[in-house]
Enzyme design. Structure first.
Site, PDB file in Angstrom:
ATOM      1  N   ASP A  34      49.107 -24.557  62.510  1.00  0.00           N
ATOM      2  CA  ASP A  34      48.740 -25.557  63.512  1.00  0.00           C
ATOM      3  C   ASP A  34      49.957 -26.389  63.919  1.00  0.00           C
ATOM      4  OD1 ASP A  34      47.383 -27.229  65.170  1.00  0.00           O
ATOM      5  OD2 ASP A  34      45.848 -27.802  63.724  1.00  0.00           O
ATOM      6  N   ASP A  35      50.397 -26.210  65.143  1.00  0.00           N
ATOM      7  CA  ASP A  35      51.518 -26.984  65.704  1.00  0.00           C
ATOM      8  C   ASP A  35      52.885 -26.598  65.114  1.00  0.00           C
ATOM      9  OD1 ASP A  35      49.403 -28.239  66.921  1.00  0.00           O
ATOM     10  OD2 ASP A  35      49.824 -30.246  66.152  1.00  0.00           O
ATOM     11  N   CYS A  74      45.058 -26.987  70.513  1.00  0.00           N
ATOM     12  CA  CYS A  74      44.302 -26.295  69.454  1.00  0.00           C
ATOM     13  C   CYS A  74      43.051 -25.551  69.898  1.00  0.00           C
ATOM     14  CB  CYS A  74      43.872 -27.309  68.393  1.00  0.00           C
ATOM     15  SG  CYS A  74      45.230 -28.088  67.535  1.00  0.00           S
ATOM     16  N   ARG A  78      42.501 -21.391  69.975  1.00  0.00           N
ATOM     17  CA  ARG A  78      41.682 -20.697  68.965  1.00  0.00           C
ATOM     18  C   ARG A  78      40.594 -19.855  69.631  1.00  0.00           C
ATOM     19  NH1 ARG A  78      43.130 -23.527  64.082  1.00  0.00           N
ATOM     20  NH2 ARG A  78      44.921 -24.623  64.930  1.00  0.00           N
ATOM     21  N   LYS A 133      41.127 -24.451  59.222  1.00  0.00           N
ATOM     22  CA  LYS A 133      40.620 -25.238  60.345  1.00  0.00           C
ATOM     23  C   LYS A 133      39.787 -24.364  61.291  1.00  0.00           C
ATOM     24  CE  LYS A 133      42.566 -27.660  64.340  1.00  0.00           C
ATOM     25  NZ  LYS A 133      43.733 -28.442  64.810  1.00  0.00           N
ATOM     26  N   HIS A 135      37.630 -25.858  64.517  1.00  0.00           N
ATOM     27  CA  HIS A 135      37.901 -26.532  65.795  1.00  0.00           C
ATOM     28  C   HIS A 135      37.331 -25.821  67.007  1.00  0.00           C
ATOM     29  CE1 HIS A 135      40.875 -29.613  67.687  1.00  0.00           C
ATOM     30  NE2 HIS A 135      39.609 -29.973  67.757  1.00  0.00           N
ATOM     31  N   SER A 158      40.359 -30.989  63.562  1.00  0.00           N
ATOM     32  CA  SER A 158      41.717 -31.371  63.173  1.00  0.00           C
ATOM     33  C   SER A 158      41.697 -32.397  62.043  1.00  0.00           C
ATOM     34  CB  SER A 158      42.472 -31.952  64.362  1.00  0.00           C
ATOM     35  OG  SER A 158      42.631 -30.969  65.346  1.00  0.00           O
ATOM     36  N   HIS A 232      50.031 -29.841  61.201  1.00  0.00           N
ATOM     37  CA  HIS A 232      49.488 -30.794  62.184  1.00  0.00           C
ATOM     38  C   HIS A 232      49.449 -32.165  61.516  1.00  0.00           C
ATOM     39  CE1 HIS A 232      46.359 -32.828  64.538  1.00  0.00           C
ATOM     40  NE2 HIS A 232      46.354 -31.856  65.423  1.00  0.00           N
ATOM     41  N   ASP A 284      49.209 -21.868  66.701  1.00  0.00           N
ATOM     42  CA  ASP A 284      48.235 -22.094  67.784  1.00  0.00           C
ATOM     43  C   ASP A 284      48.852 -22.699  69.035  1.00  0.00           C
ATOM     44  OD1 ASP A 284      48.669 -24.669  66.736  1.00  0.00           O
ATOM     45  OD2 ASP A 284      46.607 -25.293  67.118  1.00  0.00           O
ATOM     46  N   ASN A 285      49.974 -23.383  68.885  1.00  0.00           N
ATOM     47  CA  ASN A 285      50.679 -23.988  70.035  1.00  0.00           C
ATOM     48  C   ASN A 285      52.032 -24.491  69.539  1.00  0.00           C
ATOM     49  OD1 ASN A 285      48.129 -26.213  69.477  1.00  0.00           O
ATOM     50  ND2 ASN A 285      50.205 -26.934  69.112  1.00  0.00           N
ATOM     51  N   LYS A 305      53.980 -28.911  72.379  1.00  0.00           N
ATOM     52  CA  LYS A 305      52.513 -28.933  72.451  1.00  0.00           C
ATOM     53  C   LYS A 305      52.004 -29.708  73.667  1.00  0.00           C
ATOM     54  CE  LYS A 305      48.598 -30.620  69.694  1.00  0.00           C
ATOM     55  NZ  LYS A 305      48.181 -31.081  68.354  1.00  0.00           N
TER      56      LYS A 305
HETATM   57 MG    MG Z   1      47.520 -27.172  67.268  1.00  0.00          MG
END
Ligand code: MG
Length: 428
Positions: A34-35, A74, A78, A133, A135, A158, A232, A284-285, A305
């Site tokens: 994540d991130d 996010c 996903r 996660k 989300h 998150s 994240h 994811d980003n 992001k």
């Molecule tokens: Mg993310």
């Protein structure tokens, strides 16, 4: 009589040959961070963050230089990964909303009618697990257990949501985030097992859960979707990793994910599953740049992001399947949309009927180093197209910085960049 006996023996022999020849379908492990930014791994050129396990995974597998998440935040990212469709199709792009992702009080979620890759594989006999996660919605119909996963363990959204009212502003980006600052629940198969979740142990617990799932399902094909909550913000690492990285708390969390990946690959080897398991590691980003030192790095890519500049959506990606997948560096543009049809093709499972997929089967690219005909990749922010890439060319019709930036700027004529020659998108 003799003829009958011969015929019988022949049948037994043919049956033996046939059953021996039937290979077990491959297992799939998708590790989704994540991130994590494009520049945040040793193998991606980070000067101080140490990721020896991921570096080795890349050396043994295929590393993608031009891999894209299908959204710069996010939730839509996903949705795209699991459905193989642009989030606009599933509505998971928050049309008409000021929110770019789902919040705990959001009414929506991934529509029950969407076919996820987990549903597709489960129908083909795969054991399926979601760890980490989610989300994509907390309401019935949208939860992991409703979207193709036999088992689920992790956070519903998150790790910075459910902030306690007394939490000081900016606490999420603190180098010492308060452990009791977020009331986020840890769920197992829909039941809260801890609230607030001890965030320092999330990566450790996700890893243990993943290892247990792999070991419990070594006799049948499985699909594991391990979606880490880190890195994240707020960032948390377990005691073994806290304070260890030269890249501060952010580095601690990434190095713990690196070690986690190493444990998973080691378990696959130890169980004799490595040659028959495709492992994909990605993000994811891009990095959350407005989080100061707690945000990652997009390396030499522009922005992060929330933005459709390359840094917001081009992310690290490594695929690993020793023996089948030759060590390589792949520069074909590939995206998270391609994962659904690619896994389906490798598993020899028919694609769902009547479903418009936006990804392609890229198995020939990954397994044989083939190149593919140019195809457009659209960079969406919410429900609006901001840019499009075809081959080396990227055209922006709108641009906007990530969070904290100004409003979108419309470009007519568009801004045109030749990405291999200008990865930072500096020269229109
Ligand atoms: Mg993310």
């Amino acid at each position: 009589m003799k003829r009958l006996l011969l015929h019988g023996l022949l049948c037994v022999w043919i049956f033996g040959v046939c059953t021996q020849g039937v290979a077990r379908p491959p297992n799939f492990v998708v590790i989704f961070t994540d991130d994590l930014g494009y520049g945040d791994l040793g193998v991606q050129g980070h000067p101080s963050l140490r990721t020896p396990n991921l570096d080795r995974m890349a050396a043994e597998g295929a590393r993608f230089t031009d891999f894209y998440s299908a959204a710069p935040v996010c939730t839509p990212s996903r949705a795209a990964l699991l459905t193989g469709r642009y989030p606009l199709r599933s509505g998971m792009c928050q049309m008409g909303s000021s929110r770019s992702v789902l919040f705990p009080n959001s009414p929506g979620g991934l529509p029950p009618g969407e076919v996820t890759v987990a549903e597709l594989l489960r129908e083909a006999g795969y054991a399926t697990a979601h760890v980490g996660k989610w989300h994509l919605g907390i309401h019935p119909g949208s939860r992991p257990q409703d979207q193709g996963f036999d088992q689920t363990f992790g956070l519903p959204y998150s790790n910075d949501m459910d902030a306690v009212p007394s939490l000081p502003k900016g606490a999420a980006m603190s180098p010492q985030p308060p452990a009791d600052g977020w009331n986020v629940p840890l769920l197992r198969n829909g039941t809260v097992v801890e609230q607030p979740a001890d965030q320092t142990l999330l990566t450790r617990r996700y890893t243990d859960e993943s290892l247990a799932f792999i070991r419990a399902h070594k006799e049948r094909p499985f699909f594991l979707y391990l979606a880490h909550s880190m890195p994240h913000v707020p960032l948390f690492a377990s005691p073994r990793f806290k304070g260890r990285s030269a890249r501060g708390l952010y580095g601690d969390t990434v190095e713990e994910i690196d070690a986690s990946t190493g444990e998973i690959l080691a378990a696959l080897r130890a169980e004799g599953l490595a040659e028959n398991t495709l492992v994909i590691f990605t993000s994811d980003n891009g990095p959350w740049l407005t989080q100061g030192a707690q945000g990652g790095s997009a390396g030499l890519l522009r922005e992060g992001k929330g933005s459709t500049w390359e840094g917001g959506m081009r992310v690290p990606c490594i695929a690993w399947m020793p023996g089948t997948l030759q060590p390589s560096v792949i520069s074909e543009p590939v995206s998270a949309l391609d994962i659904f049809p690619t896994l389906a093709a490798i598993a020899e499972v028919a694609l769902p009927k009547g479903v418009e997929l936006d990804g392609r089967n890229v198995a020939p690219v990954v397994l044989e180093g083939a190149s593919m005909p140019d195809r457009p990749f659209f960079y969406y922010r919410g429900d609006e197209i901001y840019a499009c890439r075809v081959g080396p060319w990227k055209l922006h019709v709108r641009t906007r910085d990530g969070f904290g930036g100004s409003a979108a700027e419309v470009h007519n004529p568009g801004l045109l960049y030749q990405l291999p020659n200008d990865p930072y998108e500096r020269h229109d």
